[in-house]
Design a protein around this motif. Structure first.
Motif, PDB file in Angstrom:
ATOM      1  N   ALA A   1      34.278  33.579  31.563  1.00 45.54           N
ATOM      2  CA  ALA A   1      35.619  33.931  31.111  1.00 45.54           C
ATOM      3  C   ALA A   1      36.274  34.402  32.281  1.00 45.54           C
ATOM      4  O   ALA A   1      35.856  34.886  33.297  1.00 45.54           O
ATOM      5  N   TYR A   2      37.825  34.149  32.308  1.00 45.38           N
ATOM      6  CA  TYR A   2      38.692  34.319  33.439  1.00 45.38           C
ATOM      7  C   TYR A   2      39.966  34.870  32.990  1.00 45.38           C
ATOM      8  O   TYR A   2      40.089  34.491  31.721  1.00 45.38           O
ATOM      9  N   ARG A   3      40.679  35.301  33.875  1.00 52.75           N
ATOM     10  CA  ARG A   3      42.192  35.845  33.476  1.00 52.75           C
ATOM     11  C   ARG A   3      43.028  34.812  33.922  1.00 52.75           C
ATOM     12  O   ARG A   3      42.839  34.448  35.221  1.00 52.75           O
ATOM     13  N   CYS A   4      43.680  34.266  33.203  1.00 59.71           N
ATOM     14  CA  CYS A   4      44.923  33.445  33.672  1.00 59.71           C
ATOM     15  C   CYS A   4      46.079  34.058  34.403  1.00 59.71           C
ATOM     16  O   CYS A   4      46.659  35.160  33.693  1.00 59.71           O
ATOM     17  N   PRO A   5      46.144  33.679  35.707  1.00 56.35           N
ATOM     18  CA  PRO A   5      47.221  34.537  36.254  1.00 56.35           C
ATOM     19  C   PRO A   5      48.709  34.233  35.851  1.00 56.35           C
ATOM     20  O   PRO A   5      49.586  34.944  36.092  1.00 56.35           O
ATOM     21  N   GLU A   6      48.871  33.255  34.932  1.00 56.51           N
ATOM     22  CA  GLU A   6      50.314  33.002  34.587  1.00 56.51           C
ATOM     23  C   GLU A   6      50.743  33.829  33.321  1.00 56.51           C
ATOM     24  O   GLU A   6      51.762  34.441  33.146  1.00 56.51           O
ATOM     25  N   CYS A   7      49.805  34.004  32.205  1.00 51.34           N
ATOM     26  CA  CYS A   7      50.105  34.564  31.149  1.00 51.34           C
ATOM     27  C   CYS A   7      49.355  35.780  31.028  1.00 51.34           C
ATOM     28  O   CYS A   7      49.685  36.855  30.234  1.00 51.34           O
ATOM     29  N   GLY A   8      48.309  36.453  31.978  1.00 50.35           N
ATOM     30  CA  GLY A   8      47.650  37.539  31.759  1.00 50.35           C
ATOM     31  C   GLY A   8      46.615  37.695  30.844  1.00 50.35           C
ATOM     32  O   GLY A   8      46.064  38.819  30.579  1.00 50.35           O
ATOM     33  N   THR A   9      46.514  36.458  29.972  1.00 51.42           N
ATOM     34  CA  THR A   9      45.287  36.609  28.741  1.00 51.42           C
ATOM     35  C   THR A   9      44.088  35.979  29.375  1.00 51.42           C
ATOM     36  O   THR A   9      44.316  35.359  30.434  1.00 51.42           O
ATOM     37  N   ASP A  10      43.082  36.238  28.622  1.00 51.95           N
ATOM     38  CA  ASP A  10      41.789  35.590  28.783  1.00 51.95           C
ATOM     39  C   ASP A  10      41.530  34.185  28.779  1.00 51.95           C
ATOM     40  O   ASP A  10      42.148  33.711  27.794  1.00 51.95           O
ATOM     41  N   VAL A  11      40.817  33.458  29.745  1.00 51.76           N
ATOM     42  CA  VAL A  11      40.594  31.916  29.275  1.00 51.76           C
ATOM     43  C   VAL A  11      39.006  32.358  28.944  1.00 51.76           C
ATOM     44  O   VAL A  11      38.338  32.497  29.737  1.00 51.76           O
ATOM     45  N   PRO A  12      38.784  31.924  27.666  1.00 51.44           N
ATOM     46  CA  PRO A  12      37.478  32.222  27.059  1.00 51.44           C
ATOM     47  C   PRO A  12      36.496  31.161  27.603  1.00 51.44           C
ATOM     48  O   PRO A  12      36.764  30.162  27.821  1.00 51.44           O
ATOM     49  N   VAL A  13      35.041  31.622  27.453  1.00 50.11           N
ATOM     50  CA  VAL A  13      33.956  30.773  27.723  1.00 50.11           C
ATOM     51  C   VAL A  13      34.084  29.584  26.758  1.00 50.11           C
ATOM     52  O   VAL A  13      34.318  29.790  25.608  1.00 50.11           O
ATOM     53  N   GLY A  14      33.871  28.452  27.087  1.00 49.71           N
ATOM     54  CA  GLY A  14      33.933  27.440  26.326  1.00 49.71           C
ATOM     55  C   GLY A  14      35.075  26.806  25.950  1.00 49.71           C
ATOM     56  O   GLY A  14      35.409  25.779  25.119  1.00 49.71           O
ATOM     57  N   GLN A  15      36.394  27.372  26.657  1.00 55.48           N
ATOM     58  CA  GLN A  15      37.751  26.683  26.796  1.00 55.48           C
ATOM     59  C   GLN A  15      37.874  25.833  27.568  1.00 55.48           C
ATOM     60  O   GLN A  15      37.762  26.126  29.102  1.00 55.48           O
ATOM     61  N   ALA A  16      38.415  24.366  27.658  1.00 58.63           N
ATOM     62  CA  ALA A  16      38.825  23.603  28.811  1.00 58.63           C
ATOM     63  C   ALA A  16      39.910  24.176  29.492  1.00 58.63           C
ATOM     64  O   ALA A  16      40.675  25.230  28.838  1.00 58.63           O
ATOM     65  N   HIS A  17      40.117  24.215  30.631  1.00 53.43           N
ATOM     66  CA  HIS A  17      41.295  24.866  31.527  1.00 53.43           C
ATOM     67  C   HIS A  17      41.125  23.999  32.905  1.00 53.43           C
ATOM     68  O   HIS A  17      40.721  23.182  33.179  1.00 53.43           O
ATOM     69  N   ILE A  18      42.315  24.653  33.697  1.00 56.55           N
ATOM     70  CA  ILE A  18      42.582  24.196  35.000  1.00 56.55           C
ATOM     71  C   ILE A  18      42.207  25.057  35.955  1.00 56.55           C
ATOM     72  O   ILE A  18      42.386  26.183  35.937  1.00 56.55           O
ATOM     73  N   VAL A  19      41.565  24.541  37.091  1.00 54.18           N
ATOM     74  CA  VAL A  19      41.459  25.415  38.364  1.00 54.18           C
ATOM     75  C   VAL A  19      42.274  24.735  39.263  1.00 54.18           C
ATOM     76  O   VAL A  19      42.214  23.636  39.292  1.00 54.18           O
TER      77      VAL A  19
END
Length: 98
Positions: free
Chosen positions: A52-70
């Motif tokens: 899990a990571y914290r999105c710097p744009e919106c401040g909410t978590d990017v949970p485990v198992g969710q596609a996202h951008i690095v």
């Protein structure tokens, strides 16, 4: 009557444009311009999202198992290695909405 053959696979390869292999040198990342700055961007599919990571744009978590951008800056002051260390994980919609 003999039939004429087309070019073989080696001739076709010589005629086709060279493939861009620069993405291989950056771990599969592509370059994008955003707000006047060049970024390396890599898509993380859901099956590879293991933390899990914290999105710097919106401040909410990017949970485990969710596609996202690095993403990380391509023009980091201290070089490419420092840029990779400063990479951030964004929700895909947050990155596109920037």
């Amino acid at each position: 009557m003999a039939r004429s053959r087309g070019p073989n696979k080696y001739q076709r390869a010589a005629q086709s444009p060279q493939r861009d292999v620069t993405r291989l040198s950056y771990g599969g990342a592509r370059k994008e311009w955003l707000r006047g700055r060049e970024w390396f961007v890599r898509d993380i599919p859901a099956h590879r999202a293991e933390k899990a990571y914290r999105c710097p744009e919106c401040g909410t978590d990017v949970p485990v198992g969710q596609a996202h951008i690095v993403a990380w800056p391509a023009d980091h002051l201290f070089g490419d290695e420092a840029g990779v260390r400063d990479r951030r994980h964004f929700h895909a919609h947050c990155w596109r909405g920037r």
